[in-house]
Enzyme design. Structure first.
Site, short mmCIF file in Angstrom:
data_model
loop_
_atom_site.label_atom_id
_atom_site.label_comp_id
_atom_site.label_asym_id
_atom_site.label_seq_id
_atom_site.Cartn_x
_atom_site.Cartn_y
_atom_site.Cartn_z
N GLY A 12 0.83 -1.21 0.00
CA GLY A 12 0.00 0.00 0.00
C GLY A 12 0.85 1.25 0.00
O GLY A 12 0.61 2.18 0.77
N SER A 14 1.38 3.35 -2.60
CA SER A 14 1.07 4.35 -3.62
C SER A 14 0.52 5.64 -3.02
O SER A 14 0.58 6.70 -3.65
CB SER A 14 0.05 3.77 -4.61
OG SER A 14 -1.01 3.14 -3.92
N ARG A 15 -0.02 5.54 -1.80
CA ARG A 15 -0.66 6.72 -1.20
C ARG A 15 -0.43 6.74 0.30
O ARG A 15 -0.03 5.74 0.90
CB ARG A 15 -2.17 6.69 -1.48
CG ARG A 15 -2.51 6.89 -2.93
CD ARG A 15 -4.00 6.93 -3.19
NE ARG A 15 -4.63 5.63 -3.15
CZ ARG A 15 -5.65 5.30 -2.35
NH1 ARG A 15 -6.16 6.21 -1.53
NH2 ARG A 15 -6.17 4.10 -2.37
N VAL A 64 -2.97 -7.78 -1.84
CA VAL A 64 -2.32 -8.53 -0.75
C VAL A 64 -3.20 -9.63 -0.16
O VAL A 64 -2.69 -10.52 0.52
CB VAL A 64 -1.80 -7.60 0.38
CG1 VAL A 64 -0.68 -6.71 -0.11
CG2 VAL A 64 -2.94 -6.81 1.01
N SER A 142 -3.66 0.06 14.50
CA SER A 142 -4.38 1.34 14.66
C SER A 142 -4.73 1.51 16.14
O SER A 142 -4.92 0.51 16.85
CB SER A 142 -5.68 1.32 13.85
OG SER A 142 -6.50 2.41 14.22
N TYR A 155 -13.01 -3.23 10.97
CA TYR A 155 -11.66 -2.65 10.95
C TYR A 155 -10.95 -2.86 12.29
O TYR A 155 -9.78 -3.25 12.33
CB TYR A 155 -11.80 -1.16 10.63
CG TYR A 155 -10.53 -0.38 10.47
CD1 TYR A 155 -9.77 -0.47 9.30
CD2 TYR A 155 -10.09 0.49 11.47
CE1 TYR A 155 -8.60 0.28 9.15
CE2 TYR A 155 -8.93 1.24 11.31
CZ TYR A 155 -8.19 1.13 10.15
OH TYR A 155 -7.04 1.87 10.00
N LYS A 159 -7.53 -4.90 12.95
CA LYS A 159 -6.35 -4.22 13.51
C LYS A 159 -5.95 -4.83 14.86
O LYS A 159 -4.76 -4.87 15.19
CB LYS A 159 -6.62 -2.72 13.65
CG LYS A 159 -6.79 -2.00 12.31
CD LYS A 159 -5.55 -2.13 11.45
CE LYS A 159 -5.63 -1.35 10.16
NZ LYS A 159 -4.47 -1.57 9.28
#
Ligand code: NAP
Length: 247
Positions: A12, A14-15, A64, A142, A155, A159
């Site tokens: 990840g 690219s950003r 992934v 996170s 999420y 995490k």
């Protein structure tokens, strides 16, 4: 150049946070494989920045969550650079909804990218690191894993799963010279958090003891430390980088 001669895979990249980590590790001397899901233009931008600064980078597109695709990606990197010394499991998505409204597909998508993706990359890269008898793995968790968050059961579960995964893998791999740690970012300004309305951003900033939202470079600094020789004796830890939000 503390990472001169090392090879790093950043998922990840690219950003957002991954982009800042890739640029930072390259500026510390590492050859960086920039993984991304679909955003070729943004990934190319990161590669161009690294090369303009005199670094080495390659692009490796792959989802992934797809074990076979990750296997191909690892082969592509080791064919090119012979080793993988550093793995940053950063790729992640959100599909937020309150529990009663959350669709099973949204639960699966978040678990598959954020948690199974970590398993896929770590399993396959650690095989290479075991041969090398050294390695550094950093997983992006996170603060939500530590405190929970309404609207993010999928999420937060992924995490928090990363934290259990990190500690277990750290125990397995420590005797072979491989450290595994997690970073738990707080509220970092990226595309992921851009959709959040300004008034919520401001009220969140008010709750952060240092008084500001996080920058991607704040996370890149912590990752750069954890993959350096300075962190040789640190494994199985979760480092919150959140301006004091979750203390
Ligand atoms: P972001 O700006 O949305 O960027 C996500 C990155 O992950 C992009 O490079 C994207 O590639 C890539 N990606 C998404 N799905 C993928 C997949 N299946 N396979 C490979 N790559 C994939 O996110 P961010 O805010 O930088 O977050 C990075 C990590 O930090 C995530 O794990 C996130 O959960 C965690 N985090 C973020 C915050 C925050 O406040 N921002 C807080 C705590 C934790 P494409 O560009 O090709 O789509």
């Amino acid at each position: 150049m503390p990472l001169h001669g090392k090879t790093a895979l950043v998922t990840g990249a690219s950003r957002g946070i991954g982009r800042a980590v890739a640029i930072r590790l390259a500026s510390d001397g590492a050859n960086v494989a920039i993984n991304f899901a679909g955003n070729l233009e943004k990934a190319q931008e990161v590669k161009a920045i690294i090369e303009a600064n005199g670094g080495n980078a390659m692009l490796v597109q792959c989802d992934v969550s797809d074990f076979n695709a990750v296997e191909q990606m690892i082969k592509q990197i080791t064919d090119n650079w012979k080793s993988i010394d550093i793995l940053i499991n950063n790729a992640g998505i959100t599909r937020d909804a309150l529990l009663l409204r959350m669709k099973p597909d949204d639960f699966d998508a978040v678990i598959n990218t954020n948690l199974k993706g970590v398993f896929n990359c770590t399993k396959l890269v650690s095989k290479q690191m075991l041969k090398q008898r050294s390695g550094r793995i950093v997983n992006m968790s996170s603060v939500v894993a530590l405190e929970g968050n309404a609207g993010q059961t999928n999420y937060a579960a992924a995490k928090a799963g990363i934290i259990g995964f990190t500690k277990s893998a750290a125990r397995e791999l420590a005797p072979r010279g491989i450290t595994v740690n997690a970073v738990a970012p707080g509220f970092i300004e990226t595309d992921m958090t851009n959709a959040i309305p300004d008034e919520i951003k401001h009220s969140t900033a008010d709750k952060i003891p240092v008084g500001r939202l996080g920058r991607t470079e704040d996370i890149a600094n912590a990752v750069a430390f954890l993959v350096s020789d300075q962190a040789d004796y640190i494994t199985g830890q979760v480092l919150a980088v959140d301006g004091g939000l979750a203390m």
